[in-house]
Design an enzyme around this catalytic site. Structure first.
Site, short mmCIF file in Angstrom:
data_model
loop_
_atom_site.label_atom_id
_atom_site.label_comp_id
_atom_site.label_asym_id
_atom_site.label_seq_id
_atom_site.Cartn_x
_atom_site.Cartn_y
_atom_site.Cartn_z
N CYS A 71 -6.67 -22.16 32.62
CA CYS A 71 -8.04 -22.80 32.70
C CYS A 71 -8.56 -24.17 34.32
O CYS A 71 -7.40 -24.52 34.76
CB CYS A 71 -8.43 -24.33 31.78
SG CYS A 71 -9.22 -25.02 31.85
N CYS A 79 -9.19 -32.53 32.66
CA CYS A 79 -9.00 -32.46 31.07
C CYS A 79 -7.92 -32.80 30.78
O CYS A 79 -6.76 -32.21 31.17
CB CYS A 79 -9.99 -31.30 30.35
SG CYS A 79 -9.84 -30.73 29.15
N TYR A 272 -2.26 -35.34 0.00
CA TYR A 272 -2.66 -35.59 1.56
C TYR A 272 -3.49 -33.89 0.78
O TYR A 272 -2.95 -33.11 1.97
CB TYR A 272 -2.20 -35.40 2.21
CG TYR A 272 -1.46 -36.79 2.10
CD1 TYR A 272 -1.88 -37.73 2.66
CD2 TYR A 272 -0.13 -37.39 2.00
CE1 TYR A 272 -1.82 -39.72 2.71
CE2 TYR A 272 0.52 -38.03 2.11
CZ TYR A 272 0.18 -39.44 2.66
OH TYR A 272 0.87 -40.45 2.47
N GLU A 296 -6.15 -36.61 -3.18
CA GLU A 296 -7.24 -37.14 -1.00
C GLU A 296 -7.61 -38.04 -1.10
O GLU A 296 -8.64 -38.82 -2.09
CB GLU A 296 -7.64 -36.01 -1.50
CG GLU A 296 -8.09 -35.55 0.04
CD GLU A 296 -7.77 -35.64 1.00
OE1 GLU A 296 -8.33 -36.57 2.07
OE2 GLU A 296 -6.49 -35.19 1.52
N CYS A 390 1.90 -32.59 11.86
CA CYS A 390 2.43 -31.65 13.09
C CYS A 390 2.63 -32.93 14.07
O CYS A 390 2.03 -33.05 15.31
CB CYS A 390 0.34 -31.60 13.17
SG CYS A 390 -0.61 -33.27 12.98
#
Length: 433
Positions: A71, A79, A272, A296, A390
């Site tokens: 990129c 970025c 969740y 949730e 994550c």
């Protein structure tokens, strides 16, 4: 104003956060755009009492894993969306594995060899064209992506990690007067397209290159996209959460099912639960004699989940913060008619009241579940827990909490659901030890 200091550095190991660690005159330096084993000249970007931050601006001795970033907007001061475009894809996965291993060992005291598994993305170059949800920042009509640790915008005309369906809209090549952010969303499984716009009431939408549905923040009705995973169809309204890699949802769903091995008649919790990805597939496995309860906090996600799971009467969705909902839950099991149900706050139940769930899946946001939720889940769960995360740091922290409460790590998998970035998706399976 003086020029930023330049340092000559020997780059050491990778660390959590998309940088490597070096030392200068006894101080730790967190270096971006470098790789382990390299000699670099680095420009200092931030100074604190305990450490420095720096960008490698000249590579004196390059790692064999170094490649030319694909990129043109990647690099020092540019970025901030990608962390590892200067590393080969195989090296990126090794770096992520090293970070996960270090976090597990240092934070949770768990020694585990980790392999980061590649996810398929047919039709796109390796590592590119995967991000099906891209949020661009807009200011005074111009649009782009934020620079690293900055509110400054890097104007771009193309994002190489964006899915071709997002790029087909032409968002980056249009003016957006009055907008503060513009999110391009595409479903890789159904082809649905959506633009989610935030900004002033006078924000104008340019004519895009392909037809899209438009969601405005605060609008009474929110359009949705449809996604397919595990043989089920899900609707996700507006900017609601869904895995951004085209292969991630199905791979994770399959991995969770294999990890938990749900059985007919099981009671399962999906914490969740978002729009109900895991709850739907668990509901099919446990059958009408079983029970699945999703929890949730987001109101729109709960509405979507109830719609997505409407064919499974033994799957219930509760709205609220997990740590507040769990203490109120009581589970009713089959009463001879094949019906199961759950109530909060001591309501009437058919059948036998039971305290606990056979299997639990947690998929918390990046901040993790934390101690209060871990305490409750450790008491409620009876057989297995699947923890999807994550963020290796908060995952390791929570695994340490589970260990204190008698739960041990059985299996661990990691997936490269975010190529070119520091992020990695993990699945930890826990059993009572």
């Amino acid at each position: 104003m003086s020029e930023p200091e330049l340092l000559d550095l020997e780059v050491g190991n990778v660390a959590n956060g998309g940088f490597c660690v070096a030392r200068h005159e006894g101080r730790v330096v967190f270096v971006r755009h470098a790789l382990p084993g390299e000699r670099v000249r680095a420009r200092v970007t931030a100074t604190t009492k305990n450490f420095l931050r720096a960008d490698a601006v000249e590579i004196v001795t390059a790692s064999p894993d170094r490649v030319e970033p694909p990129c043109p907007f990647a690099g020092p001061g540019r970025c901030g969306g990608c962390d590892w475009q200067h590393a080969s894809l195989a090296a990126q996965r090794r770096l992520k594995a090293a970070v996960v291993e270090e976090q597990l060992q240092r934070v949770a005291g768990i020694t585990r060899t980790v392999t980061v598994e590649e996810l398929d993305n047919p039709g796109s170059p390796p590592g590119l064209g995967w991000r099906t949800r891209v949020e661009f920042t807009a200011s005074h009509g111009a649009i782009g992506l934020r620079r690293h640790r900055s509110h400054d915008i890097e104007p771009i005309d193309e994002c190489l990690i964006a899915h071709p369906g997002v790029e087909a809209m032409g968002i980056e090549r249009k003016p957006w007067p009055g907008a503060t952010s513009v999110e391009g969303i595409v479903s890789a499984t159904t082809g649905d397209r959506l633009v989610a716009l935030k900004g002033s009431r006078k924000a104008r939408v340019p004519r895009l290159d392909v037809p899209v549905r438009l969601a405005r923040k605060g609008a009474e009705k929110t359009p949705y996209v449809r996604e397919e995973a595990g043989g089920r169809l899900y609707q996700i309204s507006g900017s609601g959460f869904w895995q951004v890699h085209p292969g991630a949802a199905s791979v994770l769903a399959d991995a969770v099912l294999k990890a938990l091995d749900p059985r007919p008649g099981d009671i399962a919790l999906d914490l969740y639960c978002g729009v109900g990805l895991f709850a739907g597939l668990l509901g099919e496995r446990v059958g009408s004699d079983g029970l699945v309860v999703g929890v949730e906090s987001d109101a729109q996600a709960v509405r979507d989940a109830k719609f997505n799971l409407r064919d499974l009467p033994h799957v219930a969705v509760e709205r609220g913060q997990v740590e507040e909902v769990l203490p109120d839950l009581e589970f009713g099991v089959a009463d001879g008619t094949g019906r199961t149900q759950t109530k909060r706050g001591g309501g009437h139940h058919r059948g036998t009241r039971v305290r606990g769930a056979d299997i639990v899946v947690l998929d918390p946001p990046r901040a993790g579940a934390d101690r209060a939720v871990v305490d409750q889940v450790a008491r409620l769960a009876r057989r297995k827990i699947a923890y999807v995360s994550c963020d290796p740091a908060t995952l390791a922290r929570d695994l340490a909490y589970f260990s204190e409460r008698g739960w041990t790590l059985e299996t661990f998998r990691a997936f490269d659901a975010f190529p070119m970035t520091r992020h990695v998706e993990c699945l930890a399976t826990l059993v009572k030890g």
